[in-house]
Write an enzyme that holds these catalytic residues in place. Structure first.
Site: not given
Length: 285
Positions: A33, A38-39, A150-151, A156, A187
């Site tokens: 959230g 980016g999301h 995302g990179e 992760q 971001m």
């Protein structure tokens, strides 16, 4: 159109059963959230890769250490739902209580033992175990054809790719490029913690990584020099380094140099004030 909001595991199972009956392709974007562009770039990409897009909004307690920012992690569900609608998300899974994912008596975890070592895995003990179990839960629950990450959280991403491969989950895991502010800052939801002065100093992360990319293009291949370019920018800005590491892009093993044609990644974590920020960029390949 506003996305449908699901709150329970039973609701997700019922919804996904309907998708499978209809033979529709699903893209999943897991998040914690406090969404940013980016999301949203992941959600828009998912729209292009599937018939239906779902996202999860869940601040996962198992990936936070005892002295980390779980209680103050930024939250804005109403704003997040509006952003999801703008990105064409169909369904949002937003459990109101951690017990939805970790009911009393919960005792099962997933560990990825190799790519989780070093860097954030060393500095945040238990973090990737928490990431691995929540992502495994979500992939098993939704059973998407594709899931997007995302990179920016590069280590992760490699953990998630490994668990998907090793557990034969069969999901197409897509890593998307880091989305940056116009001045280069990656971001992140945690950017909300930064004061204006801290945010300005945080630009040293991307500045240092770009300096290293320039050095490589000019022929410098030694890790000490490439890492040193990042460290100089951090020191000049007064940031406290957590780590700067040059690693193989897939296995995340430390490199002494970037060989011709080799795909490497330079990763950095540092504190601007009390806020820990991470960033990375590709080198070579």
């Amino acid at each position: 159109m506003a996305p449908v909001v699901l709150r329970t595991v039973a609701e997700v199972k019922a919804w996904t059963a309907g998708l499978r009956r209809e033979g529709r392709r699903l893209a999943l974007v897991p998040t914690m959230g406090y969404l940013h562009d980016g999301h949203l770039s992941l959600m828009r990409e998912g729209r292009g890769r599937a018939d239906v897009v779902a996202t999860s909004i869940f601040v996962n307690p198992t990936q936070f250490g005892p002295r980390e920012d779980l209680s103050r992690y930024p939250r804005d569900l109403s704003g997040d739902l509006a952003k999801c609608a703008s990105a064409g998300v169909d369904v949002v899974f937003a459990p109101e209580d951690p017990n939805v994912m970790y009911p009393p008596g919960y005792q099962t975890y997933v560990e990825v033992t190799e790519v989780s070592q070093g860097m954030c895995g060393e500095r945040r003990p238990g973090h990737f175990r928490g990431v691995a179990i929540i992502v495994t839960q979500l992939l098993c629950l939704f059973r998407p054809e594709v899931a997007l990450f995302g990179e920016k959280d590069y280590q992760q991403l490699q953990v998630i790719k490994a668990l998907n491969r090793d557990l034969h989950l069969g999901v197409d895991i897509v890593g998307m490029p880091t989305v940056r502010e116009p001045d280069g800052l990656a971001m992140s939801s945690r950017n909300a913690y930064l004061s204006p002065e801290e945010r300005q100093r945080a630009l040293s992360l991307s500045r240092g990584l770009k300096a290293a990319q320039t050095l490589l293009k000019e022929g410098t291949r030694e890790a000490s020099a490439l890492v040193g370019a990042v460290r100089r920018e951090l020191e000049a800005a007064g940031l406290r380094e957590d780590y700067v590491e040059l690693v193989d892009a897939e296995r995340l093993k430390p490199l002494a140099q970037v060989a011709p044609g080799q795909s490497a990644r330079l990763l950095v974590a540092a504190f601007s004030g009390t806020t820990r920020l991470i960033d990375n960029m590709p080198l070579g390949g």
